[in-house]
Every structure is written in C-alpha cells, then in structure tokens.
Design a protein around this motif. Structure first.
Motif, PDB file in Angstrom:
ATOM      1  N   ALA A 120       0.837  -1.203   0.000  1.00 40.88           N
ATOM      2  CA  ALA A 120       0.000   0.000   0.000  1.00 40.88           C
ATOM      3  C   ALA A 120       0.869   1.251   0.000  1.00 40.88           C
ATOM      4  CB  ALA A 120      -0.930  -0.010   1.211  1.00 40.88           C
ATOM      5  N   GLY A 121       1.992   1.197   0.722  1.00 42.34           N
ATOM      6  CA  GLY A 121       2.910   2.327   0.753  1.00 42.34           C
ATOM      7  C   GLY A 121       3.528   2.626  -0.605  1.00 42.34           C
ATOM      8  N   PHE A 122       3.773   1.578  -1.392  1.00 43.10           N
ATOM      9  CA  PHE A 122       4.296   1.778  -2.744  1.00 43.10           C
ATOM     10  C   PHE A 122       3.286   2.551  -3.590  1.00 43.10           C
ATOM     11  CE2 PHE A 122       4.420   0.397  -7.192  1.00 43.10           C
ATOM     12  CZ  PHE A 122       5.738   0.660  -7.535  1.00 43.10           C
ATOM     13  N   TYR A 123       2.019   2.160  -3.525  1.00 43.45           N
ATOM     14  CA  TYR A 123       0.998   2.872  -4.294  1.00 43.45           C
ATOM     15  C   TYR A 123       0.802   4.289  -3.757  1.00 43.45           C
ATOM     16  CZ  TYR A 123      -0.037  -1.285  -6.966  1.00 43.45           C
ATOM     17  OH  TYR A 123       0.084  -2.359  -7.818  1.00 43.45           O
ATOM     18  N   ASP A 124       0.928   4.472  -2.436  1.00 38.49           N
ATOM     19  CA  ASP A 124       0.880   5.822  -1.871  1.00 38.49           C
ATOM     20  C   ASP A 124       1.944   6.704  -2.515  1.00 38.49           C
ATOM     21  OD1 ASP A 124      -1.119   5.098  -0.071  1.00 38.49           O
ATOM     22  OD2 ASP A 124       0.257   4.816   1.616  1.00 38.49           O
ATOM     23  N   ALA A 125       3.178   6.197  -2.522  1.00 41.80           N
ATOM     24  CA  ALA A 125       4.293   6.987  -3.034  1.00 41.80           C
ATOM     25  C   ALA A 125       4.143   7.254  -4.527  1.00 41.80           C
ATOM     26  CB  ALA A 125       5.609   6.271  -2.746  1.00 41.80           C
ATOM     27  N   LEU A 126       3.723   6.235  -5.281  1.00 39.30           N
ATOM     28  CA  LEU A 126       3.549   6.403  -6.723  1.00 39.30           C
ATOM     29  C   LEU A 126       2.506   7.475  -7.021  1.00 39.30           C
ATOM     30  CD1 LEU A 126       3.963   5.531  -9.680  1.00 39.30           C
ATOM     31  CD2 LEU A 126       2.244   3.747  -9.296  1.00 39.30           C
ATOM     32  N   ILE A 127       1.389   7.421  -6.334  1.00 35.52           N
ATOM     33  CA  ILE A 127       0.307   8.361  -6.607  1.00 35.52           C
ATOM     34  C   ILE A 127       0.647   9.761  -6.103  1.00 35.52           C
ATOM     35  CG2 ILE A 127      -2.094   8.900  -5.992  1.00 35.52           C
ATOM     36  CD1 ILE A 127      -2.615   5.847  -6.235  1.00 35.52           C
ATOM     37  N   GLU A 128       1.290   9.842  -4.941  1.00 37.35           N
ATOM     38  CA  GLU A 128       1.674  11.158  -4.414  1.00 37.35           C
ATOM     39  C   GLU A 128       2.693  11.847  -5.311  1.00 37.35           C
ATOM     40  OE1 GLU A 128       3.033  10.184  -0.532  1.00 37.35           O
ATOM     41  OE2 GLU A 128       1.002   9.794   0.249  1.00 37.35           O
ATOM     42  N   ARG A 129       3.598  11.067  -5.892  1.00 36.74           N
ATOM     43  CA  ARG A 129       4.644  11.651  -6.730  1.00 36.74           C
ATOM     44  C   ARG A 129       4.195  11.891  -8.165  1.00 36.74           C
ATOM     45  NH1 ARG A 129      10.277   8.624  -5.853  1.00 36.74           N
ATOM     46  NH2 ARG A 129      10.710  10.002  -7.642  1.00 36.74           N
ATOM     47  N   THR A 130       2.980  11.502  -8.489  1.00 37.41           N
ATOM     48  CA  THR A 130       2.460  11.734  -9.846  1.00 37.41           C
ATOM     49  C   THR A 130       1.153  12.513  -9.787  1.00 37.41           C
ATOM     50  OG1 THR A 130       1.367   9.572  -9.817  1.00 37.41           O
ATOM     51  CG2 THR A 130       3.568   9.687 -10.819  1.00 37.41           C
ATOM     52  N   SER A 131       1.085  13.459  -8.861  1.00 35.41           N
ATOM     53  CA  SER A 131      -0.146  14.230  -8.698  1.00 35.41           C
ATOM     54  C   SER A 131      -0.491  15.003  -9.965  1.00 35.41           C
ATOM     55  CB  SER A 131      -0.017  15.198  -7.512  1.00 35.41           C
ATOM     56  OG  SER A 131       1.087  16.075  -7.699  1.00 35.41           O
ATOM     57  N   GLY A 132       0.518  15.321 -10.773  1.00 32.34           N
ATOM     58  CA  GLY A 132       0.261  16.028 -12.020  1.00 32.34           C
ATOM     59  C   GLY A 132      -0.296  15.132 -13.103  1.00 32.34           C
ATOM     60  N   ALA A 133      -0.326  13.808 -12.824  1.00 33.82           N
ATOM     61  CA  ALA A 133      -0.869  12.851 -13.798  1.00 33.82           C
ATOM     62  C   ALA A 133      -2.110  12.178 -13.229  1.00 33.82           C
ATOM     63  CB  ALA A 133       0.190  11.808 -14.145  1.00 33.82           C
ATOM     64  N   SER A 134      -2.880  12.944 -12.481  1.00 35.35           N
ATOM     65  CA  SER A 134      -4.025  12.371 -11.772  1.00 35.35           C
ATOM     66  C   SER A 134      -5.223  12.082 -12.665  1.00 35.35           C
ATOM     67  CB  SER A 134      -4.459  13.312 -10.634  1.00 35.35           C
ATOM     68  OG  SER A 134      -4.856  14.569 -11.158  1.00 35.35           O
ATOM     69  N   ASP A 135      -5.105  12.423 -13.951  1.00 35.81           N
ATOM     70  CA  ASP A 135      -6.236  12.205 -14.858  1.00 35.81           C
ATOM     71  C   ASP A 135      -6.060  10.964 -15.726  1.00 35.81           C
ATOM     72  OD1 ASP A 135      -4.128  13.331 -16.210  1.00 35.81           O
ATOM     73  OD2 ASP A 135      -5.341  14.705 -17.407  1.00 35.81           O
ATOM     74  N   ILE A 136      -5.220  10.032 -15.298  1.00 33.26           N
ATOM     75  CA  ILE A 136      -5.111   8.755 -15.999  1.00 33.26           C
ATOM     76  C   ILE A 136      -5.498   7.635 -15.038  1.00 33.26           C
ATOM     77  CG2 ILE A 136      -2.631   8.497 -15.494  1.00 33.26           C
ATOM     78  CD1 ILE A 136      -2.408   7.098 -18.262  1.00 33.26           C
ATOM     79  N   ASP A 137      -6.320   6.722 -15.510  1.00 31.68           N
ATOM     80  CA  ASP A 137      -6.837   5.641 -14.658  1.00 31.68           C
ATOM     81  C   ASP A 137      -5.762   4.598 -14.372  1.00 31.68           C
ATOM     82  OD1 ASP A 137      -9.327   6.803 -14.682  1.00 31.68           O
ATOM     83  OD2 ASP A 137     -10.134   5.532 -16.267  1.00 31.68           O
ATOM     84  N   LEU A 138      -5.864   3.991 -13.190  1.00 27.83           N
ATOM     85  CA  LEU A 138      -4.941   2.936 -12.784  1.00 27.83           C
ATOM     86  C   LEU A 138      -5.699   1.642 -12.523  1.00 27.83           C
ATOM     87  CD1 LEU A 138      -2.735   4.891 -10.199  1.00 27.83           C
ATOM     88  CD2 LEU A 138      -2.436   4.729 -12.675  1.00 27.83           C
ATOM     89  N   LEU A 139      -5.099   0.535 -12.948  1.00 22.82           N
ATOM     90  CA  LEU A 139      -5.621  -0.789 -12.627  1.00 22.82           C
ATOM     91  C   LEU A 139      -4.568  -1.549 -11.838  1.00 22.82           C
ATOM     92  CD1 LEU A 139      -6.449  -0.221 -15.931  1.00 22.82           C
ATOM     93  CD2 LEU A 139      -7.926  -2.133 -15.361  1.00 22.82           C
ATOM     94  N   LEU A 140      -4.997  -2.285 -10.825  1.00 19.36           N
ATOM     95  CA  LEU A 140      -4.101  -3.118 -10.040  1.00 19.36           C
ATOM     96  C   LEU A 140      -3.904  -4.450 -10.753  1.00 19.36           C
ATOM     97  CD1 LEU A 140      -5.724  -2.484  -6.528  1.00 19.36           C
ATOM     98  CD2 LEU A 140      -3.889  -1.173  -7.652  1.00 19.36           C
ATOM     99  N   TYR A 141      -2.685  -4.968 -10.712  1.00 22.31           N
ATOM    100  CA  TYR A 141      -2.348  -6.187 -11.439  1.00 22.31           C
ATOM    101  C   TYR A 141      -2.080  -7.304 -10.431  1.00 22.31           C
ATOM    102  CZ  TYR A 141      -0.024  -9.027 -15.097  1.00 22.31           C
ATOM    103  OH  TYR A 141       0.333 -10.012 -15.980  1.00 22.31           O
ATOM    104  N   ASN A 142      -3.016  -8.249 -10.367  1.00 21.11           N
ATOM    105  CA  ASN A 142      -2.939  -9.341  -9.399  1.00 21.11           C
ATOM    106  C   ASN A 142      -2.424 -10.617 -10.070  1.00 21.11           C
ATOM    107  OD1 ASN A 142      -3.344 -10.532  -6.823  1.00 21.11           O
ATOM    108  ND2 ASN A 142      -5.275 -11.417  -7.506  1.00 21.11           N
ATOM    109  N   ILE A 143      -1.136 -10.886  -9.931  1.00 23.27           N
ATOM    110  CA  ILE A 143      -0.530 -12.090 -10.497  1.00 23.27           C
ATOM    111  C   ILE A 143       0.486 -12.626  -9.481  1.00 23.27           C
ATOM    112  CG2 ILE A 143       1.147 -10.716 -11.836  1.00 23.27           C
ATOM    113  CD1 ILE A 143       0.960 -12.988 -14.002  1.00 23.27           C
ATOM    114  N   PRO A 144      -0.006 -13.111  -8.337  1.00 25.14           N
ATOM    115  CA  PRO A 144       0.883 -13.475  -7.224  1.00 25.14           C
ATOM    116  C   PRO A 144       1.862 -14.586  -7.542  1.00 25.14           C
ATOM    117  CG  PRO A 144      -1.360 -14.249  -6.840  1.00 25.14           C
ATOM    118  CD  PRO A 144      -1.424 -13.325  -8.002  1.00 25.14           C
ATOM    119  N   GLN A 145       1.539 -15.436  -8.539  1.00 22.73           N
ATOM    120  CA  GLN A 145       2.451 -16.518  -8.882  1.00 22.73           C
ATOM    121  C   GLN A 145       3.780 -15.996  -9.428  1.00 22.73           C
ATOM    122  OE1 GLN A 145      -0.507 -15.784 -10.217  1.00 22.73           O
ATOM    123  NE2 GLN A 145      -0.755 -16.577 -12.309  1.00 22.73           N
ATOM    124  N   LEU A 146       3.794 -14.746  -9.897  1.00 18.94           N
ATOM    125  CA  LEU A 146       5.027 -14.132 -10.381  1.00 18.94           C
ATOM    126  C   LEU A 146       5.471 -12.947  -9.522  1.00 18.94           C
ATOM    127  CD1 LEU A 146       4.462 -14.216 -14.262  1.00 18.94           C
ATOM    128  CD2 LEU A 146       5.833 -15.765 -12.863  1.00 18.94           C
TER     129      LEU A 146
END
Length: 299
Positions: A120-146
């Motif tokens: 969750a902290g990684f996504y916090d940092a990514l989103i906080e540091r890209t506040s100027g790109a807040s108009d692009i949608d994000l999808l979470l990628y769930n592939i735990p086997q890799l």
C-alpha cells in the motif's frame, strides 16, 4: 473519471524483438492494429506477455512515443508498469499520461515479498509523486504466482480508502474463478478483468468487465465472440484446450511461435533472453494441438 468504463477483450500484446534485443516498433504497431481490427477494445503493452519486466523503462517509453508518432491510437492503449523501482514507476506513469494512454496497469513491486502495508505504501508513493498525472486511470495487477504479492480484499480496500478516485479496476491473473467472483462482488465500482479465457464467461455473466490476457494475440476473434456470447460452450471448450496447450509450451513464447507460424514472419518468434523461442519440434507440437481445435489461420 469522465472516461467510459473499461471493458471488453483487452489484448496483452506480445513484444516483437529485433536481433539486437531492442523493441521492434514497426512490427509491434502492425500487431496492435491487427488486434484492434479483430475486436479487442484496447491493447496492453509491456505486461507479462509483453516481456515487460525484461525491458528498461526508457525502452518502453521510447517505443510508445514511436507508436504514437506512427499514428497508433493511444486512447486504446493500457500499458503496464512492471518494476520494483519507484522512480521508474513514476517516470513511466508520467510518460504514459503525457502520451494520452487510456489507463495504466500497475504491477506491485516484486522481489522482497513485502507486507500489505508495504505494498500500500508503494501505491501511496507512486500516486503522491504523480499528482500532475491524476487524470489517468490505474488498474491493479494481481498475479501473485510471479509478483509474490496477492491483492487480497483487505489490501484492495486499503488502497481504495486512500486513492479510490485513481483506481478503476483490477486484472486478476490467478486463474481462480472464485477469487475473480469475490473481487466482482466486493468491488462493484471497479472493472474486474480476468487473465484466463476459462474464467471469462462466468466473470462477465456476474458483472465482470472482461479479460486482459495473452490469448487474444492469436485468438482475438474467438475471444471477442466469447465475450459477446458467454454461453457459447463450443468456443469456451476450444479456448480451454488452447490455453492448456500454450501453458504447456512456454506461455508467451508459444504465442510468439504461433504468430510467426500463422503470419509467416519468423522474426515474431524471437524472445528476449532469458526466454528462448520454441524449437521446430515444440512448435509443431503446439500447432498440432491448435489444429485439433479446428484452428487453421489467425482468427
């Protein structure tokens, strides 16, 4: 977001590779055009099928810039971010937003096997540091086997509680139908995609958004037909056999081999080390299995 809901068959494109291990942009552009023409709603470059973890951030950004310059519709692109390096993830997200991509599929940082709080902290940092790109949608990628990270219900809830306006969907590549249905039921406001053809009909019938997967590289038309008609058992049975054949022949290198065979272009079979192209015997075995399902030419 003001954009229309993401849904349909999104092809996780293979990445053609040159003999000197660079991204073959002209072949990639041609392949993207074919995927869209065969019914895919969008194309996702540089994910697992696209060897996204093997290419440098600069290579991927430059390739997408070149695709845009060649006239590829970036509004139908959903590139993946696959890196444990926060700075690279930030650079990628900013670049993809500037290019006008429809959305971005974000793999959690792999290698360390971090806690849910760390992810969750990684996504916090990514989103906080890209506040100027807040108009692009994000999808979470769930592939735990890799990735060694599973997006549990609690982890998704944590990320949404902090960044709900940014997260619009999840790609569930577990192949576990119950997990996919849990995500659909738990997160009605998210677009839930499966990465597995065999899960697609049930997921869509229960409110899922569709699929983001590698099989459309070869079988786009059949998968679009299955998405449109989830009750079509004939197509489902064929795709179930085909996905087993692909998995048993090296997954993405099998798809590359099939594209090289049906397209008459051996350069499409090339993979980036450490992956290796199928040999003649392996390819013949794969093609024979496809033909047993009635497949004769790229559909």
């Amino acid at each position: 977001m003001s954009q229309s809901r993401l849904q349909g068959v999104i092809a996780a494109s293979i990445t053609p590779v040159t003999p000197d291990h660079q991204i073959d942009v002209p072949r990639l552009a041609a392949h993207i055009g074919q995927l869209l023409a065969k019914g895919c709603s969008h194309v996702s470059t540089f994910g697992t099928t696209g060897e996204g973890a093997s290419f440098a951030t600069g290579q991927k950004v430059a390739a997408l810039q070149a695709l845009k310059a060649m006239g590829v519709d970036m509004g139908r692109q959903v590139p993946a971010i696959m890196t444990p390096v926060l700075d690279d993830a930030v650079r990628s997200l900013v670049a993809y937003r500037e290019l006008g991509c429809r959305a971005v599929l974000v793999l959690p940082p792999f290698y360390y096997g971090a806690t849910e709080a760390g992810i969750a902290g990684f996504y916090d940092a990514l989103i906080e540091r890209t506040s100027g790109a807040s108009d692009i949608d994000l999808l979470l990628y769930n592939i735990p086997q890799l990735s060694r990270v599973k997006f549990t219900k609690s982890l998704v809830e944590t990320i949404l509680s902090r960044h709900g306006s940014r997260i619009v969907g999840i790609k569930d590549s577990t192949g576990d139908i119950e997990n996919g249905l849990m995500l659909v039921e738990s997160f009605r406001n998210l677009a839930i995609f499966t990465g597995d053809d065999r899960v697609l009909p049930t997921l869509v019938s229960k409110g899922g958004a569709g699929m983001i997967g590698g099989m459309p590289n070869v079988f786009a038309s059949d998968l679009k037909a299955l998405y449109d008609n989830p009750g079509n058992r004939e197509i489902l049975d064929k795709q179930a056999k085909r996905i087993v054949a692909v998995d048993n022949h090296g997954s993405l290198v099998a798809l590359k081999a099939a594209l090289a065979h049906y397209g008459g272009d051996e350069d499409l079979a090339r993979a980036l080390p450490p992956l290796q192209a199928l040999d003649a015997k392996q390819r013949a075995s794969l093609i024979a299995l496809f033909e047993d399902t009635g497949f004769r030419a790229a559909a």
